[in-house]
Each structure stands twice: as C-alpha cells, then as structure tokens.
Design an enzyme around this catalytic site. Structure first.
Site, PDB file in Angstrom:
ATOM      1  N   HIS A  98       0.937  -1.386  -0.052  1.00 25.07           N
ATOM      2  CA  HIS A  98      -0.011  -0.019  -0.072  1.00 25.07           C
ATOM      3  C   HIS A  98       0.877   1.130   0.118  1.00 25.07           C
ATOM      4  CE1 HIS A  98       0.809  -0.860   4.119  1.00 25.07           C
ATOM      5  NE2 HIS A  98       0.983   0.374   4.320  1.00 25.07           N
ATOM      6  N   HIS A 100       0.801   5.390   1.006  1.00 22.52           N
ATOM      7  CA  HIS A 100       0.142   6.440   1.889  1.00 22.52           C
ATOM      8  C   HIS A 100       0.011   7.596   1.186  1.00 22.52           C
ATOM      9  CE1 HIS A 100       0.414   4.255   5.967  1.00 22.52           C
ATOM     10  NE2 HIS A 100       1.262   3.757   5.436  1.00 22.52           N
TER      11      HIS A 100
HETATM   12  P1  5GP Z   1       2.154   0.656   7.221  1.00 25.09           P
HETATM   13  O1  5GP Z   1       2.876   1.266   8.554  1.00 25.09           O
HETATM   14  O2  5GP Z   1       2.116  -0.771   6.908  1.00 25.09           O
HETATM   15  O3  5GP Z   1       2.892   1.407   6.173  1.00 25.09           O
HETATM   16  O4  5GP Z   1       0.685   1.183   7.367  1.00 25.09           O
HETATM   17  C1  5GP Z   1      -0.221   0.601   7.766  1.00 25.09           C
HETATM   18  C2  5GP Z   1      -1.507   1.359   7.938  1.00 25.09           C
HETATM   19  O5  5GP Z   1      -2.915   0.950   7.850  1.00 25.09           O
HETATM   20  C3  5GP Z   1      -1.453   2.239   9.144  1.00 25.09           C
HETATM   21  O6  5GP Z   1      -1.340   3.671   8.902  1.00 25.09           O
HETATM   22  C4  5GP Z   1      -2.721   1.934   9.960  1.00 25.09           C
HETATM   23  O7  5GP Z   1      -3.299   3.008  10.503  1.00 25.09           O
HETATM   24  C5  5GP Z   1      -3.649   1.417   8.930  1.00 25.09           C
HETATM   25  N1  5GP Z   1      -4.737   0.523   9.140  1.00 25.09           N
HETATM   26  C6  5GP Z   1      -4.360  -0.797   9.807  1.00 25.09           C
HETATM   27  N2  5GP Z   1      -5.678  -1.474   9.962  1.00 25.09           N
HETATM   28  C7  5GP Z   1      -6.669  -0.608   9.155  1.00 25.09           C
HETATM   29  C8  5GP Z   1      -8.067  -0.988   9.253  1.00 25.09           C
HETATM   30  O8  5GP Z   1      -8.454  -1.965   9.369  1.00 25.09           O
HETATM   31  N3  5GP Z   1      -8.592   0.023   8.313  1.00 25.09           N
HETATM   32  C9  5GP Z   1      -7.996   1.131   7.820  1.00 25.09           C
HETATM   33  N4  5GP Z   1      -8.752   1.923   7.263  1.00 25.09           N
HETATM   34  N5  5GP Z   1      -6.638   1.312   8.052  1.00 25.09           N
HETATM   35  C10 5GP Z   1      -6.151   0.504   8.891  1.00 25.09           C
END
Ligand code: 5GP
Length: 135
Positions: A98, A100
């Site tokens: 993903h 951001h």
């Molecule tokens: P990473 O740290 O892996 O780059 O980002 C993962 C992101 O996913 C985090 O910003 C977190 O807030 C978001 N996230 C985790 N679980 C969920 C969820 O169930 N729904 C949504 N909409 N976002 C999520």
C-alpha cells in the site's frame, strides 16, 4: 488468514472507500496522521513493492495520482507526502502492499523528515556501482 486489507477488498470489514478499479482500492486510513490520510492498495495480497508485477506497480501509481488529485481538490492542503513502507525496519505494519497519501498543511509537523547525513563523492560512487551491478 487474509490480511486486514484483503478483508476490506472483499467487504468483510468496512472502510471509508474513495476509489476502486480492477487492480487497486483506496480508502481512508483508520488512524490518520492528517485529515484525508488515504491508503492506495494493490487488491492482490502481495507484501511489498518488490513482490508486484510491473503492471501492478503502474496501476497503484496511477491510482495514487488520481486520488491525490481529488484530495488536493477536496481538502486543499498546502502539499502532500507519498509514503510507502517496505519491511518492519521501515515501519511497515500491514504486509499487504500500500501507498500512503498524507495531506500536509504548513507547520503541521505530522511527519519528521529524515536527518540529512553526509558521504564523500567516492563513497557515493562506490554505492552507485554496487547498485548498478544488480540492474
Ligand atoms: P504501514 O505502517 O504498514 O505502512 O501502514 C499501515 C496503515 O494501515 C496504518 O497507517 C494503519 O493506521 C492502517 N490500518 C491498519 N488497519 C486498518 C484498518 O483496519 N482499516 C484502515 N482503514 N486502515 C488500517
């Protein structure tokens, strides 16, 4: 066990979705760093950038631009960051690829920029040669 994002793709758990096409889905982050913080995911459950086929990389990049344009039009931030974490050492917590999109307003301080380091020209060229050897 499907990832939390695969469960959003399937509709098993809800999300505030903003965009969808054949290969990608975008929805608001549940713990937003800023108003309008949005995630653009590859629908196929693949862990990181290196796992994607080139077409999937292109599809997520295209969707990211489409959604970023809409965020800018809707929320009128002063700027935005594109952040993409690969691996736990880099802060990745959901191992489903993903991107951001984090809208930014002047003075908001929601992200700390990296600390600029230093390297000699010889060091930079030596590292460049190591990378080039793998291309
Ligand atoms: P990473 O740290 O892996 O780059 O980002 C993962 C992101 O996913 C985090 O910003 C977190 O807030 C978001 N996230 C985790 N679980 C969920 C969820 O169930 N729904 C949504 N909409 N976002 C999520």
């Amino acid at each position: 066990m499907a990832s939390i994002f695969s469960r959003i793709v399937s509709g098993a758990i809800p999300a505030a979705k903003v965009y969808e096409d054949e290969q990608t889905l975008a929805f608001l982050d549940i713990n937003p760093a800023a108003r309008g913080h949005t995630l653009v995911i590859c629908k196929e459950e693949l862990p990181d950038l290196l796992s994607l086929a080139p077409e999937q990389v292109a599809a997520v990049a295209r969707a990211t631009q489409v959604v970023a344009r809409a965020i800018v039009a809707a929320l009128q931030p002063d700027g935005f960051n594109i952040v993409q974490n690969n691996g736990e050492a880099a802060g990745q917590t959901v191992h489903h690829y993903h991107v951001h999109i984090i809208p930014r307003w002047r003075g908001d301080r929601v992200l700390s920029p990296w600390r600029p380091g230093s390297a000699t020209a010889d060091e930079l060229h030596a590292i460049a040669a190591q990378i080039i050897a793998q291309l």
